[in-house]
Motif scaffolding. Structure first.
Motif, mmCIF file in Angstrom:
data_model
loop_
_atom_site.group_PDB
_atom_site.id
_atom_site.type_symbol
_atom_site.label_atom_id
_atom_site.label_comp_id
_atom_site.label_asym_id
_atom_site.label_seq_id
_atom_site.Cartn_x
_atom_site.Cartn_y
_atom_site.Cartn_z
ATOM 1 N N LYS A 153 1.797 6.414 -7.071
ATOM 2 C CA LYS A 153 0.451 6.423 -7.635
ATOM 3 C C LYS A 153 0.403 7.124 -8.989
ATOM 4 O O LYS A 153 -0.199 6.616 -9.937
ATOM 5 N N THR A 154 1.026 8.284 -9.105
ATOM 6 C CA THR A 154 0.950 9.033 -10.365
ATOM 7 C C THR A 154 1.689 8.308 -11.485
ATOM 8 O O THR A 154 1.201 8.256 -12.620
ATOM 9 N N GLN A 155 2.848 7.722 -11.177
ATOM 10 C CA GLN A 155 3.594 6.988 -12.194
ATOM 11 C C GLN A 155 2.821 5.764 -12.658
ATOM 12 O O GLN A 155 2.788 5.460 -13.852
ATOM 13 N N ILE A 156 2.190 5.044 -11.723
ATOM 14 C CA ILE A 156 1.417 3.847 -12.072
ATOM 15 C C ILE A 156 0.216 4.237 -12.928
ATOM 16 O O ILE A 156 -0.075 3.593 -13.943
ATOM 17 N N THR A 157 -0.483 5.306 -12.548
ATOM 18 C CA THR A 157 -1.654 5.762 -13.303
ATOM 19 C C THR A 157 -1.260 6.173 -14.714
ATOM 20 O O THR A 157 -1.940 5.823 -15.690
ATOM 21 N N THR A 158 -0.166 6.905 -14.853
ATOM 22 C CA THR A 158 0.303 7.322 -16.176
ATOM 23 C C THR A 158 0.664 6.114 -17.029
ATOM 24 O O THR A 158 0.299 6.043 -18.212
ATOM 25 N N PHE A 159 1.361 5.141 -16.453
ATOM 26 C CA PHE A 159 1.749 3.938 -17.187
ATOM 27 C C PHE A 159 0.523 3.173 -17.682
ATOM 28 O O PHE A 159 0.460 2.752 -18.833
ATOM 29 N N ILE A 160 -0.470 2.998 -16.800
ATOM 30 C CA ILE A 160 -1.679 2.255 -17.179
ATOM 31 C C ILE A 160 -2.444 2.999 -18.264
ATOM 32 O O ILE A 160 -2.898 2.402 -19.245
ATOM 33 N N VAL A 201 0.838 -1.204 0.000
ATOM 34 C CA VAL A 201 0.000 0.000 0.000
ATOM 35 C C VAL A 201 0.870 1.251 0.000
ATOM 36 O O VAL A 201 0.600 2.211 -0.737
ATOM 37 N N GLY A 202 1.926 1.245 0.785
ATOM 38 C CA GLY A 202 2.829 2.402 0.830
ATOM 39 C C GLY A 202 3.487 2.673 -0.508
ATOM 40 O O GLY A 202 3.533 3.817 -0.976
ATOM 41 N N ILE A 203 3.979 1.620 -1.151
ATOM 42 C CA ILE A 203 4.600 1.786 -2.473
ATOM 43 C C ILE A 203 3.567 2.264 -3.485
ATOM 44 O O ILE A 203 3.846 3.123 -4.321
ATOM 45 N N GLY A 204 2.358 1.718 -3.398
ATOM 46 C CA GLY A 204 1.295 2.151 -4.295
ATOM 47 C C GLY A 204 0.970 3.626 -4.129
ATOM 48 O O GLY A 204 0.754 4.331 -5.108
ATOM 49 N N LEU A 205 0.940 4.110 -2.889
ATOM 50 C CA LEU A 205 0.655 5.520 -2.653
ATOM 51 C C LEU A 205 1.798 6.414 -3.122
ATOM 52 O O LEU A 205 1.565 7.489 -3.671
ATOM 53 N N ILE A 206 3.026 5.958 -2.922
ATOM 54 C CA ILE A 206 4.186 6.762 -3.318
ATOM 55 C C ILE A 206 4.245 6.905 -4.835
ATOM 56 O O ILE A 206 4.486 7.993 -5.375
#
Length: 47
Positions: A28-35, A21-26
């Protein structure tokens, strides 16, 4: 001496979930952009 292994396993699972969860929150913007980029590429390629 008896050790409660079930309790230790639950603690380990809790720590792993907290890290995920911590890594996901940190990131979050990079993951959203990638998806979003991945889906837009798939949609533009004709699928």
């Amino acid at each position: 001496m008896l050790v409660n292994k079930k309790g230790m396993e639950m603690v380990q699972v809790g720590i792993l979930i907290a890290l995920a969860v911590g890594i996901g929150l940190i990131f979050k913007t990079q993951i959203t952009t990638f998806i979003n980029n991945t889906f837009s590429t798939l949609m533009n390629s004709g699928f």
